[in-house]
Each structure stands twice: as C-alpha cells, then as structure tokens.
Scaffold this motif. Structure first.
Motif, PDB file in Angstrom:
ATOM      1  N   PRO A   1     -38.095 -22.753   8.723  1.00 21.30           N
ATOM      2  CA  PRO A   1     -39.369 -23.519   8.980  1.00 21.30           C
ATOM      3  C   PRO A   1     -39.838 -23.825   7.660  1.00 21.30           C
ATOM      4  N   ALA A   2     -40.440 -25.158   8.138  1.00 17.33           N
ATOM      5  CA  ALA A   2     -41.679 -25.718   7.300  1.00 17.33           C
ATOM      6  C   ALA A   2     -43.046 -25.034   7.499  1.00 17.33           C
ATOM      7  N   PRO A   3     -43.867 -25.591   6.652  1.00 19.71           N
ATOM      8  CA  PRO A   3     -45.195 -24.501   7.732  1.00 19.71           C
ATOM      9  C   PRO A   3     -45.621 -25.704   9.295  1.00 19.71           C
ATOM     10  N   ASP A   4     -45.849 -26.583   8.692  1.00 15.37           N
ATOM     11  CA  ASP A   4     -46.071 -27.148  10.255  1.00 15.37           C
ATOM     12  C   ASP A   4     -45.409 -26.420  11.357  1.00 15.37           C
ATOM     13  N   GLN A   5     -43.643 -26.298  11.189  1.00 20.00           N
ATOM     14  CA  GLN A   5     -43.270 -25.703  12.077  1.00 20.00           C
ATOM     15  C   GLN A   5     -44.087 -24.636  12.529  1.00 20.00           C
ATOM     16  N   GLN A   6     -44.376 -24.149  11.777  1.00 23.21           N
ATOM     17  CA  GLN A   6     -44.112 -22.030  12.458  1.00 23.21           C
ATOM     18  C   GLN A   6     -45.154 -22.033  12.874  1.00 23.21           C
ATOM     19  N   ALA A   7     -45.851 -23.290  13.206  1.00 27.64           N
ATOM     20  CA  ALA A   7     -47.864 -22.900  13.263  1.00 27.64           C
ATOM     21  C   ALA A   7     -46.665 -23.935  14.851  1.00 27.64           C
ATOM     22  N   ASN A   8     -46.403 -24.426  15.433  1.00 29.12           N
ATOM     23  CA  ASN A   8     -45.713 -24.476  16.182  1.00 29.12           C
ATOM     24  C   ASN A   8     -44.390 -23.935  16.969  1.00 29.12           C
ATOM     25  N   PRO A   9     -44.654 -23.096  17.367  1.00 29.83           N
ATOM     26  CA  PRO A   9     -42.694 -23.103  17.932  1.00 29.83           C
ATOM     27  C   PRO A   9     -41.938 -24.263  18.642  1.00 29.83           C
ATOM     28  N   VAL A  10     -42.243 -24.741  19.575  1.00 32.80           N
ATOM     29  CA  VAL A  10     -41.652 -26.140  20.474  1.00 32.80           C
ATOM     30  C   VAL A  10     -40.709 -26.776  18.661  1.00 32.80           C
ATOM     31  N   ALA A  11     -41.865 -27.245  17.811  1.00 32.23           N
ATOM     32  CA  ALA A  11     -41.483 -27.759  16.491  1.00 32.23           C
ATOM     33  C   ALA A  11     -40.513 -27.882  16.118  1.00 32.23           C
ATOM     34  N   ALA A  12     -39.794 -26.437  15.134  1.00 32.15           N
ATOM     35  CA  ALA A  12     -39.253 -25.276  14.998  1.00 32.15           C
ATOM     36  C   ALA A  12     -38.070 -24.796  16.007  1.00 32.15           C
ATOM     37  N   ALA A  13     -38.496 -24.661  17.340  1.00 32.47           N
ATOM     38  CA  ALA A  13     -37.165 -25.319  17.555  1.00 32.47           C
ATOM     39  C   ALA A  13     -36.263 -25.622  18.026  1.00 32.47           C
ATOM     40  N   ARG A  14     -37.045 -27.405  18.354  1.00 39.95           N
ATOM     41  CA  ARG A  14     -36.207 -28.604  18.446  1.00 39.95           C
ATOM     42  C   ARG A  14     -35.310 -28.279  17.156  1.00 39.95           C
ATOM     43  N   ALA A  15     -36.000 -28.143  15.921  1.00 42.66           N
ATOM     44  CA  ALA A  15     -34.854 -27.948  14.218  1.00 42.66           C
ATOM     45  C   ALA A  15     -34.244 -27.049  14.309  1.00 42.66           C
ATOM     46  N   ASN A  16     -33.847 -25.811  14.718  1.00 38.62           N
ATOM     47  CA  ASN A  16     -33.773 -24.729  14.600  1.00 38.62           C
ATOM     48  C   ASN A  16     -32.592 -25.099  16.508  1.00 38.62           C
ATOM     49  N   ALA A  17     -32.895 -26.342  17.209  1.00 36.98           N
ATOM     50  CA  ALA A  17     -31.462 -26.818  17.889  1.00 36.98           C
ATOM     51  C   ALA A  17     -30.843 -27.646  17.253  1.00 36.98           C
ATOM     52  N   ASN A  18     -31.434 -28.752  16.721  1.00 35.19           N
ATOM     53  CA  ASN A  18     -30.372 -29.674  15.588  1.00 35.19           C
ATOM     54  C   ASN A  18     -29.288 -28.941  15.057  1.00 35.19           C
ATOM     55  N   GLY A  19     -30.391 -28.143  14.169  1.00 33.21           N
ATOM     56  CA  GLY A  19     -29.430 -27.247  13.400  1.00 33.21           C
ATOM     57  C   GLY A  19     -28.090 -26.660  13.823  1.00 33.21           C
ATOM     58  N   LEU A  20     -28.744 -25.922  15.206  1.00 37.39           N
ATOM     59  CA  LEU A  20     -27.505 -25.168  15.495  1.00 37.39           C
ATOM     60  C   LEU A  20     -26.355 -25.911  16.743  1.00 37.39           C
ATOM     61  N   GLY A  21     -26.503 -27.501  16.662  1.00 40.12           N
ATOM     62  CA  GLY A  21     -25.467 -28.335  17.050  1.00 40.12           C
ATOM     63  C   GLY A  21     -25.559 -28.580  18.506  1.00 40.12           C
ATOM     64  N   LEU A  22     -27.339 -28.187  19.292  1.00 38.99           N
ATOM     65  CA  LEU A  22     -27.045 -27.764  20.325  1.00 38.99           C
ATOM     66  C   LEU A  22     -28.038 -28.922  21.101  1.00 38.99           C
ATOM     67  N   GLY A  23     -27.972 -30.478  20.268  1.00 38.23           N
ATOM     68  CA  GLY A  23     -28.757 -31.180  20.410  1.00 38.23           C
ATOM     69  C   GLY A  23     -30.544 -31.750  19.010  1.00 38.23           C
ATOM     70  N   ALA A  24     -30.413 -33.148  19.396  1.00 37.72           N
ATOM     71  CA  ALA A  24     -31.045 -33.727  18.476  1.00 37.72           C
ATOM     72  C   ALA A  24     -32.123 -33.946  18.836  1.00 37.72           C
ATOM     73  N   ALA A  25     -33.520 -33.385  18.384  1.00 35.99           N
ATOM     74  CA  ALA A  25     -34.727 -33.546  18.739  1.00 35.99           C
ATOM     75  C   ALA A  25     -35.282 -34.338  19.915  1.00 35.99           C
ATOM     76  N   SER A  26     -34.598 -36.096  19.707  1.00 35.59           N
ATOM     77  CA  SER A  26     -34.709 -36.898  21.283  1.00 35.59           C
ATOM     78  C   SER A  26     -33.827 -36.621  22.507  1.00 35.59           C
ATOM     79  N   ASP A  27     -33.050 -35.568  21.668  1.00 35.81           N
ATOM     80  CA  ASP A  27     -32.404 -35.233  22.949  1.00 35.81           C
ATOM     81  C   ASP A  27     -33.302 -34.928  24.207  1.00 35.81           C
ATOM     82  N   LEU A  28     -34.256 -34.109  23.334  1.00 37.73           N
ATOM     83  CA  LEU A  28     -34.046 -32.776  23.958  1.00 37.73           C
ATOM     84  C   LEU A  28     -35.793 -32.604  24.778  1.00 37.73           C
ATOM     85  N   ARG A  29     -36.060 -32.080  26.535  1.00 40.88           N
ATOM     86  CA  ARG A  29     -37.664 -31.736  26.696  1.00 40.88           C
ATOM     87  C   ARG A  29     -37.651 -30.455  27.055  1.00 40.88           C
TER      88      ARG A  29
END
Length: 507
Positions: free
Chosen positions: A31-59
C-alpha cells in the motif's frame, strides 16, 4: 451489490497453505506510504481489494502487532448500515502493509434489507414474551447470508440463576436460524473451595471495600451489595461467613487479571485496563456464569444437600472471565462447534490460571471444579476433565460429525483434549497427586510441549486467527499458524500441534 476495488491494489490468489482451512492466503501490492505507517488503514484497503467490505462498512475490533512489525487487524462488518453477524474477519499483513492472508469473513453479500415480517412476529418465533429486536445480516454455519431479527432476552430462573438468549429469526420467512445462551456458564456441581489465607488488594474509604485499585477497579459484591469491612480482614474460611466466598472470588479475578497481563500482555478482560464485577451469593443455584451485558461474573451458592458449596473455585473464576476475553477477540458463536471452542477456551485458560497462581490450597491439575465438592475426589467429582473428557459420560474425547450437535459444554471436550495432549502428551502420568491418563485415536503418540508453550499457542490462535464461525478444522489451522508464528515452520511445537489434533481426529 457491486463493490469498487481500491485503485492500484493488485490481488492474486495463491495456493492454499497446507492444512490451513479457513485461512485464505493472498498476495497484494504494497500500500501507499501512509498506509504502511497505519496497519488499520492498510487493512481497510486490503479488505476492500479482497471483496471483504468497503472501508465504510468496517469497524475495527482489535489490532495485534508482532515484534517484527507484522500486524493482524480484526474487523466487524456492516452491510447497508446493518451489523453482519458472523462477518468478522482478520487481515494478516507484513510490516509494509502487504496482506499475507485472511481469517474468516464472507465475500458475497446479496441481501435485501427490507423485512417481510414485523418485529413482534420475530419475538413470537423466538418464543419470548419480551425482548429486544434488531435487524441484522446473519451468516449461517453454511456461509449463507440472511436478513434476520436478532432477538435478545434476559431474566432469572426461579432459583435466581441468570438466563439470557440470543435468537436469530429470518426476517422474511419467520424461521429461527440459530439461538444460543448469552450467559456463558459452567455447568458444574461441586463443593466449595477456599483458597486459604491470601493477600487481597482493597480500597480504603470510610471502610474497606472489595475494589481492587491495582487492576482496573475489579469489584466483588455480596449479591448486589459491595463487600465492605472495618478492619480489612475478610472471611474465616467457613461457608457460614458470607465474606469467605468473596475472598475466593476477589482473589480469582485478581489472579486471572495477573495471568493475562503477565503471560499474554493483555491489560484486563477487554484489554482496556478496565475491571469487571463479581457477584457471589447470587442465588441458590449450582452454577457460575459470565455476562457481557453487565461485564460481570455471577456465582451461585451451590446446594448443601448435594454437598456443593459456592462455585468460586479458582479455575472456575478463570473460566468465566475468559468468556469475556473470547467475546472481545474471536467472538466465537455460542452454538455448534464454535460454541464448543468457546467453552474449551474458557476451560483451557481457567486451567492455565490455576497453574499460574500455584496456590498451595488448590494445586494445579487438568481437572476443572473438583474442589467445589465436599466429597473431594477428582476421579469422580468434577465439572470437566481435560485429559479424558468422556469420563463424565457425555463429553467428546475426539471429533466426529455429530460433535456440533452436542451441548457446547460437551463438544468442548475435543478442544480440551487437544490442549491437554499438546501440553502434557498422551498416556498416563500423575500431576500434583492427581492421576491423568490421556488416550488418542488414529494410533498417535503425542509427546507434549508443556503448558507454557501450549497456552501461548492457544491465545495467539484465539486473538489472531479464530473468528466467530470457526469450527475445529479451523482451530487446527489457527493453532498451526500460531505455532509457526511463535516457534517457526517445521519446529517441534508445530509438529506436536499437528499430532495432538490428529490424536483427537481433527485432520
């Protein structure tokens, strides 16, 4: 419902990891550098790419960061604003934020959010006179998604024992999809244990109270009234003195807190530094239980006619509070095989707390609740045994297709037996004066790696890999992954995990 994929996130499925059921292995671009520093942001992006939910759908429920910077981000999911029950998952990532694998989760959600039955009809279907109803998306054991009413009830039996159920009713057909108890309890009968003369951390005001100032304010109550005392000397070791059971409960909650803190680095049940409440003399019933609703434990007074004292034994206390740990990590559904895993987790950590405390009045063993019986006999009187669960005549020693249909306190035997084999090995041995004898199936001999390593493997599996719908096959995968993380691929620990599961027929 179509979902947008995160621009620039290339995802390619690779071969499933050998033996890792319910662990999805994937590769992804960094992921982008800002996501590397933030595992939650990276995980949200990864989840979206895997079809596990858009960022707004995740808690975000929990984040575990390993010493090497790898992260494990646990999410709960919503769908068009509705909670997805059973949609929880974990994204496992490198330090750079690239996804390595996922645990749990559902990809395709195609559910109408318009119910066909009224909330009152759901209440009737749940056979409840009163309760709370909430629309959710419910993921069945088969992985199907249904719009459902979550019907929550609570109350007490005639003897004062707390009760509660969580029932899911199909919001279109009116059929009950699943139901389980929300008061996760230890079905025991036994005789009371008093831990001897021990130190207690209390709070001084106009009088002393059983409020622990060192452990988040853990508080112990005599029924509904906080225990108080003028001289800070509590109980006399007899059941006729109400404070005596309070001593056991207050000591038990302190030792459980210390165990999780010292062994696993967990700061309280919810890992937020906040204490819980314990209610002793809660009613004339032979049981004890944990309730998420009050973030508390309740202990029945037992039954003198049966030779059973208050159920405040140390391993019972550890058992009940571990239900709270499970609810705030894997959230194992309290039915079927996941319910058995939920109960096994509490038996395992209740036993581990007993070993950690090393109290001279309750020497550690793998027999749960034997001290609450006036007629003490760990070969005959106990709640459960981990070395050979079937000694109670109802629990399962090994997995079969029918295990998921057992009461969760009996299907727990598979997980309990696995843990004993992993810690102590197969065959006969005497532990602190108590004879243990653990057989296996499939002709497997298990050496064992000791409880210290076994408990760490189970905790990492619970907090990092297991999800709400995990079954025993998924638990095998999770513990193999956890052992690999902790001790390395191909290690003796990984080999023994595999042998122990084979020994209980989880292949």
């Amino acid at each position: 419902m179509k979902r947008k994929y995160c621009a620039g996130l290339a995802v390619a499925a690779i071969a499933a990891l050998a033996g890792l059921s319910n662990l999805t292995a994937v590769q992804a671009a960094v992921p982008a550098p800002d996501q590397q520093a933030n595992p939650v942001a990276a995980a949200r992006a990864n989840a979206n790419g895997l079809g596990l939910g858009a960022a707004s759908d995740l808690r975000t429920r929990d984040v575990v960061v390993d010493a090497d910077g790898s992260s494990h981000v646990r999410f709960d999911r919503t769908f068009q604003g509705l909670p997805v029950v059973g949609g929880d998952f974990v994204v496992h990532q490198t330090k750079a934020g690239a996804v390595k694998s996922t645990s749990g989760g559902v990809r395709a959600l195609n559910v109408s959010t318009k119910p066909a039955i009224a909330p009152a009809a759901a209440l009737t279907a749940a056979k409840a006179k009163a309760g709370k109803q909430q629309l959710v998306v419910f993921v069945t054991a088969a992985g199907d998604s249904r719009l459902a009413y979550k019907v929550t009830t609570s109350g007490r039996k005639a003897d004062g024992q707390p009760t509660g159920t969580e029932t899911y009713v199909d919001a279109r057909s009116g059929k009950v999809l699943d139901s389980w108890s929300t008061v996760q309890e230890d079905l025991g009968s036994g005789t009371g244990l008093f831990v001897g003369t021990v130190g207690l951390d209390t709070t001084k005001g106009t009088s002393y109270t059983m409020v622990d100032p060192l452990r988040g304010g853990n508080a112990t109550y005599n029924a509904g009234v906080l225990f108080t005392d003028a001289d800070n000397v509590w109980g006399d070791g007899t059941n006729s003195n109400a404070q005596s059971a309070g001593v056991d409960a207050h000591y038990g909650i302190a030792k459980t807190w210390d165990y999780y803190k010292s062994i696993h680095g967990r700061n309280g049940i919810a890992n937020d530094g906040k204490g819980a409440k314990s209610y002793v003399h809660d009613g004339a019933y032979v049981n004890a239980g944990w309730s998420d609703a009050c973030f508390c434990m309740t202990y029945g007074d037992g039954d003198p006619a049966q030779g059973i004292l208050p159920l405040v034994e140390l391993d019972i206390a550890g058992h009940e509070m571990s239900h709270g740990v499970t609810s705030r990590t894997a959230g194992l559904r309290y039915s079927g095989e996941s319910g058995g895993l939920n109960e096994a987790t509490s038996d395992i950590f209740g036993t581990a707390v007993e070993f950690y405390a090393a109290n001279a009045s309750d020497t550690p063993d793998y027999v749960l609740g034997e001290e609450i019986f006036v007629d003490y006999d760990p070969a005959r009187n106990y709640i459960r045994r981990l070395d050979k669960p079937s000694m109670d005549g109802v629990s399962a020693d090994s997995w079969s297709r029918s295990v998921g249909r057992l009461n969760v306190h009996y299907s727990s035997g598979v997980g309990n037996h696995f843990f004993y084999l992993l810690a102590e090995g197969s065959g006969a041995k005497t532990i602190n004066g108590v004879a243990h004898n653990s057989p296996t199936v499939n002709g497997v001999t298990v050496t064992g790696i000791g409880i210290s390593k076994a408990e760490k493997i189970w905790y990492r599996a619970l907090t990092t890999y297991l999800t709400s719908r995990s079954d025993y096959k998924a638990a095998r995968a999770a513990t193999l992954a956890a052992a690999t993380d902790l001790y390395g691929a191909g290690s003796i620990e990984v080999q023994e995990v595999g042998k122990a599961w084979t020994g209980v027929n989880v292949l």
